[in-house]
Structures are given as structure tokens and as C-alpha cells.
Design a protein around this motif. Structure first.
Motif, PDB file in Angstrom:
ATOM      1  N   UNK A 160     -17.353 -12.905  -9.508  1.00  0.00           N
ATOM      2  CA  UNK A 160     -16.390 -12.338 -10.448  1.00  0.00           C
ATOM      3  C   UNK A 160     -16.117 -10.868 -10.132  1.00  0.00           C
ATOM      4  N   UNK A 161     -14.847 -10.513 -10.055  1.00  0.00           N
ATOM      5  CA  UNK A 161     -14.463  -9.131  -9.752  1.00  0.00           C
ATOM      6  C   UNK A 161     -13.058  -8.899 -10.284  1.00  0.00           C
ATOM      7  N   UNK A 162     -12.676  -7.631 -10.413  1.00  0.00           N
ATOM      8  CA  UNK A 162     -11.356  -7.333 -10.970  1.00  0.00           C
ATOM      9  C   UNK A 162     -10.303  -7.160  -9.886  1.00  0.00           C
ATOM     10  N   UNK A 163     -10.734  -7.010  -8.612  1.00  0.00           N
ATOM     11  CA  UNK A 163      -9.748  -6.859  -7.539  1.00  0.00           C
ATOM     12  C   UNK A 163      -8.905  -8.131  -7.427  1.00  0.00           C
ATOM     13  N   UNK A 164      -9.554  -9.292  -7.597  1.00  0.00           N
ATOM     14  CA  UNK A 164      -8.786 -10.549  -7.506  1.00  0.00           C
ATOM     15  C   UNK A 164      -7.783 -10.656  -8.660  1.00  0.00           C
ATOM     16  N   UNK A 165      -8.144 -10.102  -9.804  1.00  0.00           N
ATOM     17  CA  UNK A 165      -7.249 -10.121 -10.971  1.00  0.00           C
ATOM     18  C   UNK A 165      -6.068  -9.182 -10.716  1.00  0.00           C
ATOM     19  N   UNK A 166      -6.384  -7.997 -10.171  1.00  0.00           N
ATOM     20  CA  UNK A 166      -5.324  -7.039  -9.852  1.00  0.00           C
ATOM     21  C   UNK A 166      -4.367  -7.647  -8.826  1.00  0.00           C
ATOM     22  N   UNK A 224      -6.940 -16.915  -5.151  1.00  0.00           N
ATOM     23  CA  UNK A 224      -6.142 -16.024  -4.293  1.00  0.00           C
ATOM     24  C   UNK A 224      -6.978 -14.887  -3.708  1.00  0.00           C
ATOM     25  N   UNK A 225      -8.261 -14.805  -4.081  1.00  0.00           N
ATOM     26  CA  UNK A 225      -9.113 -13.686  -3.655  1.00  0.00           C
ATOM     27  C   UNK A 225      -9.272 -13.631  -2.136  1.00  0.00           C
ATOM     28  N   UNK A 267       0.811   4.246 -21.972  1.00  0.00           N
ATOM     29  CA  UNK A 267       1.527   4.815 -20.819  1.00  0.00           C
ATOM     30  C   UNK A 267       2.849   4.121 -20.535  1.00  0.00           C
ATOM     31  N   UNK A 268       3.215   3.196 -21.396  1.00  0.00           N
ATOM     32  CA  UNK A 268       4.443   2.431 -21.194  1.00  0.00           C
ATOM     33  C   UNK A 268       4.452   1.754 -19.816  1.00  0.00           C
ATOM     34  N   UNK A 269       3.321   1.157 -19.460  1.00  0.00           N
ATOM     35  CA  UNK A 269       3.192   0.473 -18.167  1.00  0.00           C
ATOM     36  C   UNK A 269       3.407  -1.027 -18.358  1.00  0.00           C
ATOM     37  N   UNK A 270       3.974  -1.704 -17.347  1.00  0.00           N
ATOM     38  CA  UNK A 270       4.091  -3.157 -17.466  1.00  0.00           C
ATOM     39  C   UNK A 270       2.717  -3.816 -17.372  1.00  0.00           C
ATOM     40  N   UNK A 271       2.549  -4.923 -18.092  1.00  0.00           N
ATOM     41  CA  UNK A 271       1.264  -5.637 -18.064  1.00  0.00           C
ATOM     42  C   UNK A 271       1.519  -7.127 -17.830  1.00  0.00           C
ATOM     43  N   UNK A 272       0.624  -7.770 -17.073  1.00  0.00           N
ATOM     44  CA  UNK A 272       0.657  -9.238 -16.964  1.00  0.00           C
ATOM     45  C   UNK A 272      -0.746  -9.768 -17.228  1.00  0.00           C
ATOM     46  N   UNK A 273      -0.803 -10.967 -17.810  1.00  0.00           N
ATOM     47  CA  UNK A 273      -2.081 -11.616 -18.091  1.00  0.00           C
ATOM     48  C   UNK A 273      -2.315 -12.684 -17.033  1.00  0.00           C
ATOM     49  N   UNK A 274      -3.519 -12.677 -16.482  1.00  0.00           N
ATOM     50  CA  UNK A 274      -3.808 -13.468 -15.286  1.00  0.00           C
ATOM     51  C   UNK A 274      -4.826 -14.561 -15.596  1.00  0.00           C
ATOM     52  N   UNK A 275      -4.592 -15.742 -15.041  1.00  0.00           N
ATOM     53  CA  UNK A 275      -5.563 -16.830 -15.165  1.00  0.00           C
ATOM     54  C   UNK A 275      -6.738 -16.539 -14.212  1.00  0.00           C
ATOM     55  N   UNK A 276      -7.935 -16.545 -14.759  1.00  0.00           N
ATOM     56  CA  UNK A 276      -9.127 -16.202 -13.979  1.00  0.00           C
ATOM     57  C   UNK A 276      -9.298 -17.126 -12.760  1.00  0.00           C
ATOM     58  N   UNK A 277      -8.960 -18.402 -12.935  1.00  0.00           N
ATOM     59  CA  UNK A 277      -9.161 -19.359 -11.836  1.00  0.00           C
ATOM     60  C   UNK A 277      -8.136 -19.126 -10.721  1.00  0.00           C
ATOM     61  N   UNK A 278      -6.915 -18.803 -11.105  1.00  0.00           N
ATOM     62  CA  UNK A 278      -5.891 -18.477 -10.100  1.00  0.00           C
ATOM     63  C   UNK A 278      -6.340 -17.252  -9.311  1.00  0.00           C
ATOM     64  N   UNK A 279      -6.892 -16.263 -10.035  1.00  0.00           N
ATOM     65  CA  UNK A 279      -7.360 -15.044  -9.361  1.00  0.00           C
ATOM     66  C   UNK A 279      -8.442 -15.391  -8.335  1.00  0.00           C
ATOM     67  N   UNK A 280      -9.399 -16.258  -8.707  1.00  0.00           N
ATOM     68  CA  UNK A 280     -10.436 -16.690  -7.752  1.00  0.00           C
ATOM     69  C   UNK A 280      -9.796 -17.328  -6.514  1.00  0.00           C
TER      70      UNK A 280
END
Ligand code: KG4
Ligand code: ZN
Length: 347
Positions: free
Chosen positions: A307-313, A117-118, A102-115
Motif C-alpha cells: 500500500x502506497x500513495x504514489x499509486x493513488x496519485x 496501475x502501480x 486551494x481551489x484544486x481539482x480532486x478525484x477519488x480513486x479506487x484502491x484496487x485500480x491504483x494497485x
């Protein structure tokens, strides 16, 4: 900006859509408990295979909350690590494929940072109380146990961490020793509520609050030695007492050291993160000690702790909305060495 988050670092296949301000639009999780329960722990190869079956339906379900599905997505965020390599690759490949197609921008996230900031996620239209920066965070899960100073979204310092087992891992190993099945954490928590720790006292592991590192393997061995001759207590009250004693020892050092970090750094705000935040003893003792030391205690809803994907988003949203992008040919795997130097990668 609407961001699709994908998480597959361990035994949960998860996808979520998060809008501006951390508003959670959808949050879907396929748990693999049943796959790993017979083995008493997560089997990496089986985790990767289960992610492969689950990833497409989970992403589809998360996107179904949007009127136009993927057409309503402005960017993609995927957990890059730390985690099980085979498991991570499934989420990373899914995210890259969607971004490329879809030609969308992507970023890779550190799992611990995501936790960490949740705590800022807004679920069901409800904004629970959020801390101001800086704050101290205790992250305690099945794979990680550490204290951080979070000064900003992208400025996070590791203050102390476990030298061996993670707290959740210790709960799970002790659960196995006591014949309680997997995962042991919630079962020990339940039994501990009916027990009295004073009737079966166990030592406090590395109790000094001048050092903010943890060690839980010795406590687990102490409990193993206690039951090696006669096995787990047959008497239900004695079993509950032993669970209460183990939980008390783990909780006490987690709470004492986290509050000590607040005091030493002059930061009167403590945030809980990770699956062990579900522990009733940890919440109770945390609230008690924080109140007595003038520290505000923030416990996000459980769905934000495990663990959840909302924190990653959300962690990805912060970067994407600043215009940051990662290349599609990125290795997308963060090395633990980055964290051991003191500062953790915030991106
Ligand atoms: O964050 P999480 O969902 O997954 C990761 O490990 O990343 O955390 C799962 C861990 C498991 O070790 C589980 O036993 C522990 O959190 N846990 C608990 C409780 N609920 C889950 N530990 C103690 N008491 C609980 N109530
Ligand atoms: Zn986690």
C-alpha cells in the motif's frame, strides 16, 4: 501536472507526489504495524485514530519535496475505497479540505485500480520494464486476492477472486496459529525458505484451473486441524517444513490460475500487485511457470506493490490530466457490488 495522492484505506497513512509520466517525486508512509501487532490484525477503530494523528505530518512531509510545497500541486487524488470506512474518511476529508482551501481539482480513486496501475510508476528515475496493454494482473494483498484483465487504464475486468480469505489474510491467520506474530506473511516466507514442503504436505485449495476463483479458508482449517492437538511444532525444522507446505499450497494456486488466465485469454503478460508480491516463493514460482509457458512476468519494485500513495496519485493523475474532476460533495466511497458484477470501476 503534479498530483498529491493520499491513501488511508487500511493500516498505512500515506501521501505522495507524482508528476507526469508516473514519476514519483515523494512517497511517504506511516505504518501502523506497532499499533495493531498486539491484536494480531488490523483494528478498524485504532486504524482510524492513528490516521487522524498521522495524516497531517505525512502530507507535510510529502509536500516538503517540492520547492513551494502545496503551491506546486495541480490536483489531488484520494483513495475512495474499498477499505475500512473510518480509515478512508480520514484521507477523504484531508483531501477535500486541501482541495477546497486551494481551489484544486480532486478525484477519488479506487484502491484496487491504483494497485493494478502501480507497475507504471517511475521511482528513483528508474523506469522498470512496463507491460503493454492488455495484461493479466494478480493482485494479492491482506484485503484482496483477485485476477484481472487490464485492457486500458480505465477498462479493467475482474476474471476471478477469492471466495473467502485474501491470500495475505490467510498468511497472517496461519502466522497467528503458529505463534509467529503479526503480520505472518513475511515471517512464514522467511521460515519457508529453510523448510521442505514435501515433509508436511497440505492440499492445494481449489486447484482446478478452469475456474479462476480462489479459496484459502479450507487450507487454513486443514493446518489448524493438524496442530490442534499438539500445538505448533516445537522443533524448528518441523515448523519450517509446515510453513513451506502452507506457502507452497497458496503460491501454487495463485501462480497456476494467473498463468491459466493468460493462456485462456491469449495474453502473454502477467503483472504482480499487492503486498503478497513480496513473497519469495511467489516470485520464484511465478518466474518459473511464466518462462515455461511463454508469458512475460512483471514484478514491480516492492514499494509499488504494498500500500502506497504514489499509486493513488498516478491513477488520479491519469483522470485529472484528461480534465476529469469529482465534486467536493461526492460520497467518495465505492461499493464492492460494483466490482462483483464483473467489471470494476476504473474511476
Ligand atoms: O498490500 P499490502 O501492503 O496491504 C494490504 O493488505 O492492502 O499487503 C499486506 C499483506 C499482509 O497480509 C502481509 O502478511 C502480506 O501482504 N505479505 C506477505 C509477505 N509480505 C507481506 N505475504 C507473504 N509473504 C511475504 N513475504
Ligand atoms: Zn492495498
Amino acid at each position: 501536472m503534479r498530483v498529491l495522492g493520499i491513501e488511508s484505506s487500511c493500516d498505512e497513512t500515506a501521501a505522495a507526489v507524482v508528476d507526469d509520466g508516473g514519476v514519483v517525486i515523494s512517497d511517504v508512509i506511516a505504518s501502523q504495524f506497532a499499533v495493531h501487532a498486539p491484536y494480531g490484525g488490523v483494528v478498524p477503530e485504532l486504524a482510524a485514530r492513528a490516521h487522524l494523528s498521522n495524516i497531517a505530518p505525512v502530507v507535510q512531509q510529502a509536500l516538503a519535496a517540492l520547492p513551494r510545497g502545496l503551491d506546486d500541486i495541480d490536483g489531488i487524488a484520494v483513495t475512495r475505497g474499498p477499505g475500512l470506512l473510518g480509515a478512508l474518511l480520514v484521507g477523504v476529508c484531508a483531501g477535500k479540505s486541501l482541495a477546497w482551501s486551494r481551489n484544486l481539482p480532486i478525484v477519488f480513486v479506487d484502491h484496487l485500480v491504483a494497485h493494478l496501475l502501480a507497475v507504471f510508476l517511475v521511482r528513483d528515475g528508474m523506469q522498470s520494464e512496463v507491460p503493454e496493454f492488455p495484461f493479466i494482473a494478480l493482485l494479492a494483498s491482506g484485503g484482496h486476492t483477485a485476477i484481472y484483465e487490464v485492457r486500458a487504464h480505465d477498462d479493467i475486468e475482474l476474471v476471478g477472486q477469492t471466495r473467502d480469505d485474501a491470500a495475505g489474510e490467510a498468511f497472517d491467520k496461519v502466522g497467528k496459529l503458529l505463534g509467529l506474530g503479526y503480520p505472518g506473511g513475511p515471517r512464514i516466507d522467511k521460515l519457508a525458505a529453510q523448510g521442505d514442503a514435501r515433509r508436511a504436505p497440505l492440499p492445494l485449495p481449489m486447484p482446478s484451473t478452469t475456474r479462476l476463483d480462489f479459496s484459502f479458508s479450507g487450507l487454513k482449517s486443514a493446518l489448524a486441524r493438524r496442530i490442534e492437538v499438539d500445538g505448533p511444532p516445537a522443533d524448528p525444522q518441523a515448523l519450517a517444513d509446515l510453513c513451506a507446505a502452507f506457502q507452497h499450497s497458496v503460491v501454487e494456486v495463485l501462480v497456476q490460475k494467473s498463468v491459466a488466465a493468460c493462456t485462456q485469454r491469449g495474453i502473454p503478460r502477467l503483472v504482480l500487485a499487492g503486498g503478497v508480491a513480496a513473497n519469495a516463493g511467489l516470485r520464484r514460482r511465478g518466474a518459473e511457470l511464466c518462462t515455461s509457458r511463454g508469458v512475460r512476468f512483471f514484478v514491480p519494485p516492492l514499494a509499488s506493490c504494498t500500500d502506497n500513495a504514489a499509486m493513488v496519485a498516478y491513477a488520479g493523475h491519469l483522470r485529472l490530466s484528461r480534465g476529469e474532476r469529482d465534486p467536493l460533495d461526492a460520497m467518495a466511497y465505492s461499493k464492492s457490488a460494483d466490482r462483483l458484477r464483473g467489471k470494476i470501476l476504473a474511476r
